[in-house]
Structure formats: C-alpha cells, structure tokens
Design an enzyme around this catalytic site. Structure first.
Site, short mmCIF file in Angstrom:
data_model
loop_
_atom_site.label_atom_id
_atom_site.label_comp_id
_atom_site.label_asym_id
_atom_site.label_seq_id
_atom_site.Cartn_x
_atom_site.Cartn_y
_atom_site.Cartn_z
CG ASP A 26 -1.85 1.15 1.32
OD1 ASP A 26 -2.94 0.97 1.87
OD2 ASP A 26 -1.51 2.24 0.85
CG ASP B 294 -3.34 3.34 -2.10
OD1 ASP B 294 -4.37 2.67 -1.94
OD2 ASP B 294 -2.74 3.90 -1.17
CD GLU B 295 -5.20 -0.97 0.67
OE1 GLU B 295 -5.58 0.21 0.51
OE2 GLU B 295 -5.62 -1.69 1.55
N1 LIG Z 1 -11.70 8.88 2.98
C1 LIG Z 1 -10.84 8.68 1.98
C2 LIG Z 1 -9.86 7.68 2.06
C3 LIG Z 1 -8.98 7.50 1.01
N2 LIG Z 1 -9.09 8.28 -0.10
C4 LIG Z 1 -8.17 8.13 -1.22
C5 LIG Z 1 -6.98 9.04 -1.01
C6 LIG Z 1 -5.93 8.11 -0.51
O1 LIG Z 1 -4.64 8.59 -0.81
C7 LIG Z 1 -6.25 6.85 -1.26
C8 LIG Z 1 -5.72 5.64 -0.60
O2 LIG Z 1 -6.33 5.45 0.64
P1 LIG Z 1 -5.51 4.91 1.89
O3 LIG Z 1 -6.49 4.43 2.89
O4 LIG Z 1 -4.51 3.94 1.43
O5 LIG Z 1 -4.81 6.18 2.51
P2 LIG Z 1 -3.44 6.84 2.10
O6 LIG Z 1 -2.78 6.09 1.04
O7 LIG Z 1 -3.70 8.26 1.79
O8 LIG Z 1 -2.66 6.76 3.45
P3 LIG Z 1 -2.02 5.48 4.11
O9 LIG Z 1 -2.22 4.34 3.18
O10 LIG Z 1 -0.60 5.81 4.30
O11 LIG Z 1 -2.74 5.30 5.39
O12 LIG Z 1 -7.66 6.83 -1.31
C9 LIG Z 1 -10.07 9.25 -0.16
O13 LIG Z 1 -10.16 9.93 -1.15
N3 LIG Z 1 -10.92 9.44 0.88
MG LIG Z 2 -2.45 4.02 0.99
#
Ligand SMILES: Nc1ccn([C@H]2C[C@H](O)[C@@H](COP(=O)(O)OP(=O)(O)OP(=O)(O)O)O2)c(=O)n1
Ligand SMILES: [Mg+2]
Length: 1164
Positions: free
Chosen positions: A375, A470-471
């Site tokens: 991720d 992203d995952e």
């Molecule tokens: N409530 C949310 C949660 C996520 N996303 C989008 C933006 C994030 O960048 C992407 C990926 O979600 P993640 O849960 O993987 O969060 P991040 O990648 O941003 O942070 P991390 O994975 O480090 O916790 O999805 C969004 O638009 N709204």
């Molecule tokens: Mg992420």
DNA sequence: ATCCTCCCCTAC
DNA sequence: TAAGGTAGGGGAGGAT
C-alpha cells in the site's frame, strides 16, 4: 470515538419511523399512498397535455369554487379523469395525479370502489364525479355529503381546512418511512424529540397512520445523519444546532386558511405536474426574493435564490454538464472506477496466467501461507508532494478547496501528526493545523503511479488481488515454500526461516522497485493470511515493512483495538463496545455463541476467528459483478420537478453507459433518493452538500433485462414522482441496476437467417407440455434450441459441450480444466467477459501506449459476419467497435443462454411493492449518531465470499447443494487453508484447543457439503439439466392471448406482460410475427381496455412492444453495417413486419378506448 | 430450513 | 465555496 452518539439512534428512529401522529381521534385524513405505476402513462399524458397553469390561464373568470380542494380520481369515471381534472383545476382546485402518501388529497373522486380501495380510502371523502360537475354547474361548492360513494358516515372523516389545526399538524413528527405502514399499528404514540420527521411541507394534512398493508409506499427510507463529515473534535455543531425556520413551520405561522390551501394545492400539483418549459432551465421563473433567507421560504424558493449566483449554478446540478463535471472531480467516484477497472484487468490477467502456467501446484491443506499487503503511504498526498518537493516536510493535504466543507482525501504523515485524517473536513483540519498546505488533486498522476505500482507487483511470482488504486494483496506462498524447500507443513526451523527470509526479500525488492519508479513510498505488511498481512501493514507504515510471524500473531492482534480489524468500524465497533470489548484480545473472552447472537452468524464467527488471527480467505478469489449504479449526492439543488427529472434522465444516461461498458443489462432498477430531513436546515454546512437527509429506496422489477436509457429513465422518473417529494428538498439521487444478465443482442446471432415470409408456424405445437396455466413466465433467451440460431452458431466454440476446450483469447492459450465442474463452466463466460470488459476499459482509459497487463496485443481484425474462432479476435479492434457491435460479437461467443432461463427461474414474482415492515431493533443499541472519528482503517477487502452467481443458477431445489459441492471441487481444489501448523504450534494451549475445535467444526461442515452428489465429478455439463429442459419447453410458448395465461390474474401484471412480449419478440424477432399472434395480442389488449378497464396497461404493453422493436432496430442499424445486403434486407423486412404488427395492436387498443367513449390515447 | 428483499455497513 | 461514489458482505425478518 463513540462519544457523540447522536440522539438519532436507530432505535429511536425506528420508533419515529413508525410513528403516526397522536390525535388519531381527530379529523385528520390519512395520507394515501400513491396509486401504483399502473396508470402512470395515462396520467402522464394528461399532465403533458394539460398543465394546470395552462388550464387556469385558458379559463379565466371561472369561479374558484374548488379552492382548497385537492382531488384525486380513482379508477374510471364519467366524465373522464381528464375532464374532471380540467374542471377542478380551472375552478381553482388542486389535482393529484398520484397519491403518494405525502401530498394529501382532500377528496377522492370515484364512480365506484372495489372493496379493497374502499378500505384503503376509508378515511377520505370519497365522492362521485357528479359532485364536481354539479358544483361547477351550481357555481359553488356543493356539500360533498350528498355525493358519497360510501354512504355511511362512520368512517369518512371530515377534514377541516379552515382551522389552524391543519397546519399545526405540520409539526407533527413522523417519518416517511415505509415501515410506518404496519409499524404505525403498534407504535402510534411515540413522537420523540424532533428527529427525522415527515415532510409535511407539501401537504396540508400530515400523513397519518397506514394500516393498509397492501399499499405500496416508498419502499423504504431511513433517517440518516448525514453530516458526519463534521468531526466531533471540531466541537462546532453549528449545523445541528441550527434551527432555521423551515417552510413547514412557516406554513404554520400563516394561519389564514385560504392561502394555505391554495399554497398546498399548487404545490402538490406542481410536484406532480411540473411545468414543461423548465426543461430548458436557465431562467428561474421563481421569485425575485431578497437575498436573505426569509422565514417562510419554500425549499424551491431558497434554491432559486441560491442559484441566482452564477457560480452556484455552474457547480450545481443546474449546469447541464453537471454529471460529467461532478464525476470528473469526484475522488470517490474515481476510486470506485479504478477499483472496478483493476479488478477486471487483474482477473483477466490471473485467468490467463493460471491457464498458461501448466499444472499449477496446489497447496496442501494445512500449509503455511505468505501474503503481502502492499500500500502506498498517503497516496494522493505523496504523489502530489513528489511533484512539489518543497512541501516534503510540511503538513500537506489533498483537497478541492480550503473551505470548511472541503474534504481531505489524503494527507501526509506530517499532517497526520496534527491529528489530521483522511476524509476529514477542512474546517477541522485547519483547526488542528492552520499551516496545512492544501494541494489539488491530480488524478492522472495517481493513475500513472498506480500503473507503475501494479507493473511492479505483477512482476512478482504470486497471486495478485487489487484492493484499490494504491493497494494490493499478493500471495507469494509458492515461491516462499520453494525457497524453504518444504511443503509448508512440517515445522522445520530451517525451512520456515528460509521462507520468511524470502518473503521479506520479495517485499523489500518490491518496495524499492516501486519507490524507484514512482518516487513514492509503499509499505508492505506480511502475514500468514490476509488478516495478518493487513494488520501488519499498519505497523509497517510509513515507508517500511513488517512481517507478522506466527508466534507473534496472537499478541500483536490482541493488542489492537477492535476497530483496527478489517470490517469493524463504527457500528460493529459500538456493538462490541457494548459487550465490553475494546481490544481484540477482549473478544477472546466471548464465546462464539455470544458473538454470533450479537453480530450475526457470519460476522460473529469471523470476529471470533480474527481475534485468534485466523482468516481463511484466499487471495484472488474475485467474484462477478452483481450491480451497476450511478449516484450523486452533492450539488443537488432543484427548483422545479422538471429539473429533477431531467437530472434523473442524465443520471440514467450515465447508468446506461456503465451497463454497456460492462456488457450487462439488468432486470431490477432501484432508485435511491436523499431528501432533506425535515429538521435539517436548507443550507447544510458543507457547500452544496446533502446535509442531513432521509434516504428512500425503491426498486422495481423490469419485465426483462434492459440497458436502454429511455426505459431506465422512464421508470426512474416514475419512481421519483411516486414519492412526490418537493423538488427543493431533494439532496441526492441515484439509480442502480441489479439482477444483471450478460448482454445479448438478439439480432446478432440470428442475423444470418433469412426472413421468413411464409408464416409457417415453426414447431410450436410440438409443445404439448406447455400448459399455459403452469407457465410461470415465458422465458426469453435460450436461443440454443432455435434451429435458426444453432446453425448460425454451430462453428463457434460451445462452452457447453466440451470439458476441455482450447480457447485462444488475446493470443494466449486458454484451457478449461479437464474436470469440468459445471460451476467452472458456468463461470467461464464471465471470465471471458471480464477480459473483454477490461480490455475495453483500458482502451477507454487511453492507457494505450504500453499496457501494464499482458493483455492487449495487436492482432488481426475480427468482425466479418462470419465470425472467426474466438481466438482470432483482436481485443483492440474489438474494443474499438461500437458498443452494439461489440456486444453482439460477445453474444456470439456467449454460452447459449440457459443463463437467462435460470436467471428467470429464480426471479421473484414482481411484487406490487413489498409490504412494509417494521424492524424492531432492540432499543438498546443506539449507535448511530455520527460515524467514527478514527484513522482511516486498513483497507478491508479481506472478505471475499463465494456468493451466488447471478448467471448460472440451477433453478431446481436440487441444485443448491450441488452448487455448494461443486464449488468445493472447483479450481482451487484444496480446502481453504485455515491455520498453518506452525501458527497452531505457537498458540497457547487453551487457544489452540479452541481453534482445533473450530477446525473440526468447519471440516464437518465442509464434508457435509462435499457429500452431496458431485464430490468428485459433477454431472457432466448439462445443457439439458432441469432448467434447460424447462427453458426448452417453455421458450417457444408464444405468450399470447387467448391463453388462460394472459387472462389469469396471476400472470397479467405489467412486468409479466412485458416479459411475455419480450419473449415473443425474441423468439420471432428476426422472422417477424405471426399474424395470428398479433391478432391474439390485439384482442387481448382490447379486453384489457374494455373489460379490465385498464387502459394504462394496454398502452404500456403496446408501448413496450414499440420499445422492443425500436430498440432492436437501433441495434440492427449499427450491427448490420458490415453485414451482407441480404441480411440487411431481412432485417428491413422483419422490421417492417413488426411495425405493422405494432400498428395493428395500437389500432386495436385505440378502437377499444374510443368504444368506451374516452379520449384517444397516445402511444410513445 | 432456506430463500429473497431491503436495507445497513464497510472500504478505498 | 466544492465535486459526500460505489460494490459487496451480510443481518433482519417475511415468504415459501
Ligand atoms: N476517505 C478517503 C480515504 C482515502 N481516499 C483516497 C486518497 C488516498 O490517498 C487513497 C488511498 O487510501 P488509503 O487508505 O490507502 O490512505 P493513504 O494512502 O492516503 O494513506 P495510508 O495508506 O498511508 O494510510 O484513497 C479518499 O479519497 N478518501
Ligand atoms: Mg495508501
């Protein structure tokens, strides 16, 4: 977290939902329900022809004797509905085309009433049409009493318009909940502190009790505390505390009766009968109000004022491009879209991989597994920061704007240090960190990063499953075991060490590779199952990796909060909290039974297992799509009903697009409506947000699967109208298709056939078994036993009749497993489909250059009339084709459709509208206020169950068990790995005992499933199974009149008739109809008009036939582009034949209508 | 019991 | 200003 539990608990809601107002002894009339869709067409026509405003304008000087009257005509009357409508409206009255439970009729006009209706309308003034006529004649409102239809007074109550009482009812709390219908029965007294309330704004009378179970109200609605985005930490609950003057209250304040009534009538009418000219909006004809929010403003007035700001208009639904514009900017939409695309692509890739890789070694039952969960760290933010290095160490958030209600999609780790979280609103974030740097979205960049990400991941040897853009999950068990040199079962220190080292190494390389390609950090969680990998990921972040090894699992997981578990968030977390559980280890104190009783069988067991680190889910088990939907709950601000309907139309266009894109049609349409809660302010805190809303769902069964925009839109609009909501209160709208079927263009596979000029009825008699009475419903589809088809298709690979079949798709060998599990065979078309879909998508996404997947490659063209073996198809070419052609080609290779047959077999009988019901939720659980303020949880795709397949479902009862059994023996023959030995060994004695017991239990279940017939070798491909046999027999049954089928009440609902027609048309579509059938249909519809007196039905049925014909025509036009002229000719003839048939039917209906002395109807 | 429908819930 | 979508698991309770 749960600190802010709102008063709006579900328990409370339930009670309110079912609330009726107190003074039932009073004079209130019951709000009546809408009359169903039956007469939609007829009334719609009236609407189109006679706008109330026009009528009034055209008849000036008429005394407004009906002022205050809101009339509804039930059934057929003399004078006609039309005439009565005119009379009433031109004399100052209001007129309802529909009873909807919201807008209340004061008088119901009917010549006679069925007993059922009599009961339904028991509380109304039901009067004869003569009352209208004679009142007009008399120039004054005659006492209705002398015109009663039901002539005794005891049950008809009098509605008093003139007392303030009417309007005061507007304050009565209640819910427009379907549950109210029977719920009201026992819950009548509960009123409760102003939670979700009924919309009374558009009605003079508060809707009241419904004890009429048969009526069909809004399928459902639920209160929804929608402004959860406001994080509790912000403290400012301005919106919630706001108590703006709602129109309802405003009405109360105006106590003059006449104006109220006028207002009511107009409003009611306008809801149902929007002025037409609004379709070209732009100019809000509404009030030139001062800019302030006047207390008495209707939602429409408010919106009109709001939208007077051009920028507002531009970003809201007033913009004709709104739908596309919104979707272009919506991150959540993008996330969903990406996910679907990735799923399709990966599924295709996996399929390909697994097929080309010879004899993939199967894993042994108790073997260790190694799963990676990969991720990106703060994905959006990281990508943006990468482009703006100067921001690297600053707190950064990705959002559209800096206003209070702007949502933060992603924030980097410096920002998180301030407590900022993904999904948080800007207001809160800025309070925590005034220096927060806000950067805009860059969707293309995310796609690009993701592409690199997946290309790195796909380079790994393992099974990949995408979780999101992203995952991803990667099962690298195979290569780890290889590295360890064991079968993954024994507990050998050396092997295990080498396996783990391998896993760590793979992860490290992967991280490096992605970091190098994208410049952004990913983290990797490694574990023995998906759960473990997922929780390990949490610890790995940021920019690291963490291997949760077997002996550490229990402790690590035990110390997590329950909400850290995938699938546990606000609601389930709160339930657990009530059980005294905070940490995962606390769950272990609870018995399985306890968990199950509190959370349900699946969830309970799952959590019991999770608490012990167990997760049997396999990576890569993707299932078939079950629904397609489009929904927008932002920027929705209508002034007129016409605008709302136009928007719905556009939304349906979007849905249509997606259906086509996915090569499916659907049989069930569900509309979802968010309406401003009665106590919610006109202006939510979030800019153009939906605010606090009630949600209403209603679904209808279409007679036959469709993806036609106009049909969808027509139905959707009809549903919307049925609710009768004030357009100004609408806050969100969505449409969803379920009961999906693969698209099959009928013309396609039949198009080589010659048009039959001589109506030699093909074997239809050979259908002795077709007892019309027993035909549950005519089947469409199964072309396989149409002689016409089989010849056309004979050289195409038949997926049915062979257990091993080389298919070459996109140039790669594609072999079915030799153990032809019917389930596998059944699924095949779906896989093929997914490849087509994924290809068309990657094409559409213009990610052309070098596709990350090995899917697309240049090749030869396909598309001549005589289609080559599927292996020759070039995906690129294919996906470039117009949709209709593409679907045709697909249909060509499609497994002949027992599919449709069995799908039909399980289709529920169209229900008039499922009766409402009350869900007596235990009043003690009141977790409901606002959702969680919590870190965005680790992604949770852990639960992939093998759920039903829509497409292939043996229809007989016998098959259920069989299905289960055959699934067991499907490709992954091994039983799901539950717990590996080393993991087990690491467990403390007590827990190990529990787990072993659990395993025993599971194995028992599996065994019992396996024992059913097909353990080893399922019955060979059975195109002639029970379902198929049924299909064969019934398929050709021309569902035409003269047959009891049609006349029996049971089989004559509109959907059934439609389906019958569709079946008829698909049986003879290319050949043209038989005259006798046409005649029979005409006769039948004539009876419908004359005897059933249901003109709408007749018209609808006729229109449906029209749809079928023109729809097919559309397809044909496109698809015959490359056909021979002979084919075209045949089509032309067929088309003409059908058109003629349609004319005949229309004429017949028209004649019948005229015989009844009614104005001519119009066909669409 | 098992299925089906209508939701709620969850995830990103 | 702001872009609060979407698919699937699964629970409750009615239908069968
Ligand atoms: N409530 C949310 C949660 C996520 N996303 C989008 C933006 C994030 O960048 C992407 C990926 O979600 P993640 O849960 O993987 O969060 P991040 O990648 O941003 O942070 P991390 O994975 O480090 O916790 O999805 C969004 O638009 N709204
Ligand atoms: Mg992420």
């Amino acid at each position: 977290m749960g600190s802010l539990h709102e008063t709006n608990s579900s328990a409370v809601r339930k009670r309110i939902e079912s609330h009726t107002f107190d003074n039932e002894e009073g004079e209130e009339y019951e709000a009546s329900r809408f009359g169903g869709f039956g007469d939609y067409m007829r009334r719609k026509k009236i609407k189109l022809q006679n706008l109330d405003a026009e009528i009034r304008a055209l008849s000036p000087g008429k005394p407004p004797i009906f002022r205050g009257v809101v009339a509804y005509v039930n059934g057929y009357t003399q004078p006609s509905l039309n005439d009565i409508h005119n009379l009433i409206v031109s004399h100052g009255g209001g007129f309802l085309q529909y009873l909807d439970g919201k807008t209340v009729a004061t008088h119901i006009i009917a010549s006679s009433l069925t007993l059922k209706k009599r009961e339904e309308f028991r509380r109304y003034r039901i009067i004869k049409p003569a009352w209208v006529v004679e009142s007009v004649k008399a120039g004054r409102l005659l006492p209705w009493d002398s015109y009663r239809v039901v002539d005794e007074g005891h049950s008809q109550k009098v509605l008093r318009f003139d007392s303030g009482r009417l309007s005061s009812q507007a304050n009565i709390q209640k819910r427009g909940y379907k549950d109210q219908s029977d719920a009201s029965w026992y819950t009548s007294q509960l009123k409760d502190q102003g939670r979700v309330t009924e919309d009374v704004g558009s009605s003079a009378t508060a809707p009241a009790t419904h004890d009429d179970a048969t009526s069909s109200l809004p399928a459902s609605s639920t209160g929804k505390e929608s402004d959860y985005g406001e994080f509790p930490s912000m403290g400012s609950l301005a919106e919630d505390q706001d108590t703006p003057t709602t129109p309802k209250q405003a009405v109360v304040s105006v106590e003059e009766d006449s104006p109220i009534l006028e207002n009511t009538a107009e409003q009611s009418a306008s809801v149902v009968e929007p002025p037409l000219e609004e379709t070209a909006p732009v100019e809000m004809p509404l009030l030139r109000e001062p800019i302030s929010v006047k207390p008495g403003m209707t939602p429409e007035e408010y919106n009109a004022q709001l939208l007077s700001d051009p920028r507002m208009r531009n970003s809201s639904v007033m913009n004709p491009e709104f739908v596309q514009q919104f979707y272009r900017e919506s991150r959540l939409h993008h996330l969903s879209t990406w996910k679907a695309e990735l799923k399709a692509q990966l599924q295709a890739a996996t399929q390909e991989k697994s097929q080309s890789q010879t004899a993939q070694k199967k894993r042994l039952p108790g073997a260790r597994r190694y799963i990676l969960h990969v991720d990106f760290d703060s994905f959006f933010a990281a990508v943006s920061v990468h482009k703006r290095p100067e921001l690297a160490d600053k707190p950064v958030a990705v959002a559209h704007g800096t206003g209070n209600g702007s949502e933060i999609a992603s924030c980097n780790y410096p920002a998180r240090a301030y407590g900022i979280k993904n999904g948080m609103w800007m207001k809160g974030a800025l309070q925590m960190c005034p220096d927060l740097q806000v950067v805009p979205y860059d969707f293309p960049a995310y796609e690009e990063a993701s592409r690199k990400f997946y290309s790195s991941i796909l380079a790994i040897e393992g099974v990949v499953q995408s979780v999101s853009i992203d995952e991803a999950l990667v099962d690298i068990t195979m290569q780890c075991l290889e590295a360890g040199g064991s079968d993954g079962r024994g507990i050998s220190e050396g092997s295990i060490y080498r396996e783990q080292a391998r896993a760590d190494e793979v992860a490290a390389k992967l991280r490096a590779s992605i970091k190098e390609k994208t410049g952004c950090a990913v983290s990797v969680g490694i574990g023995g199952n998906i759960l473990q990998a997922k929780v390990a990921l949490r610890k790995a972040k940021p920019a690291g990796q963490f291997h949760l090894k077997p002996d550490a699992v229990l402790e690590f997981i035990g110390n997590l909060t329950v909400q850290d578990l995938p699938g546990v968030a606000y609601s389930i977390g709160a339930k657990l909290e009530e059980l005294g559980v905070t940490y995962v280890k606390d769950i272990r104190e609870l018995s399985r039974e306890k968990l199950v009783s509190a959370l349900g069988p699946k969830t309970g067991v799952k959590l019991w297992e999770y608490a012990r680190g167990i997760d049997r889910t396999e990576v890569g088990t993707e299932t078939m799509r079950k629904s397609v939907s489009a929904e927008i709950n932002w920027g929705i601000r209508f002034v007129t009903q016409a605008q709302a309907e136009e928007f719905v139309y556009n939304l349906c266009g979007e849905l249509h697009r997606r259906l086509v894109e996915n090569l499916v049609k659907g049989k069930q349409l569900t509309m979802r409506i968010m309406r401003r809660s009665a106590d919610a302010p006109l202006e939510p805190v979030k800019h153009l947000g939906h605010g606090k809303c009630d949600v209403f769902n209603k679904s209808i069964i279409l007679g036959v699967a469709t993806n036609a925009k106009d049909i969808i839109a027509k139905e959707a609009v009809s549903i919307l109208r049925s609710f009768g909501f004030s357009p100004g209160d609408l806050r969100g709208l969505g449409v969803q298709m379920t009961k999906l079927e693969p698209v099959k263009s009928m013309q396609s596979s039949q198009q080589q056939l010659n048009f039959k000029t001589s109506p030699v009825r093909p074997k239809r008699e050979p259908n002795p078994a077709t007892d019309p009475d027993e035909v549950d419903s005519p089947r469409k589809g199964d072309r396989s036993n149409l002689s016409t088809v089989s010849s056309a298709v004979s050289h195409a690979p038949s997926l049915n009749d062979s257990t091993q079949k080389p298919l070459n798709l996109a140039g790669t060998q594609f072999i079915l497993p030799s153990q032809a599990d019917p389930e596998v065979v059944a699924e095949l078309p779906g896989d093929i489909r997914s490849r087509f879909v994924s290809m068309s998508k990657s094409q559409a996404a213009k990610t052309r250059s070098e596709s990350p997947t090995p899917l697309s490659r240049p090749g030869t063209a396909a598309g001549s009339v005589e289609l080559p073996p599927q292996s020759q198809l070039d995906p690129d070419t294919l996906s470039a084709l117009p949709e209709d052609v593409r679907s045709e080609i697909l249909a060509y290779y499609e497994r002949p459709s027992t599919t449709a047959v069995s799908a039909l077999a399980v289709a529920p009988r169209p229900q008039p509208s499922s009766s409402s019901r009350l869900r007596p939720t235990t009043p003690t659980k009141k977790r409901r206020g606002r959702p969680p303020l919590k870190a965005s949880k680790a992604p949770g795709n852990a639960t992939l169950t093998q759920s039903n397949f829509i497409r292939i479902r043996p229809s007989s009862a016998a098959s259920s068990a069989e299905r289960t059994a055959s699934r067991q023996s499907s490709p992954q023959i091994n039983e799901p790995v539950e717990v590996s030995e080393d993991f087990l060994a690491a467990l403390p004695e007590d827990i190990r005992r529990e787990v072993l017991e659990e395993q025993k239990r599971i194995r028992m279940q599996q065994r019992s499933a396996l024992n059913i017939p097909a353990t080893r070798k399922p019955p060979q491909p059975k195109p002639s199974g029970p379902a198929a046999a049924v299909g064969q027999k019934r398929l050709r049954l021309p569902p035409l009149p003269e047959r009891p089928t049609f006349t029996s009440k049971k089989l004559s609902t509109l959907p059934e008739l439609r389906e019958a027609l569709s079946s008829w048309y698909s049986s003879f579509g290319t050949d043209g109809p038989f005259a006798e059938d046409v005649e029979a249909l005409s006769k039948y519809l004539r009876r419908v008009v004359l005897e059933e007196k249901d003109i709408d039905k007749a018209v609808s049925v006729t229109d449906w036939l029209g749809w079928l014909i023109s729809d097919a025509r559309e397809n044909t036009k496109e698809s015959t582009a490359s056909s021979t002229s002979e084919t075209k000719d045949a089509h032309a003839q067929s088309y003409q034949a059908w058109t003629t048939a349609l004319d005949m039917v229309q004429e017949s209906v028209q004649a019948a209508v005229q015989e009844r002395g009614l104005p001519p109807v119009e066909f669409s």
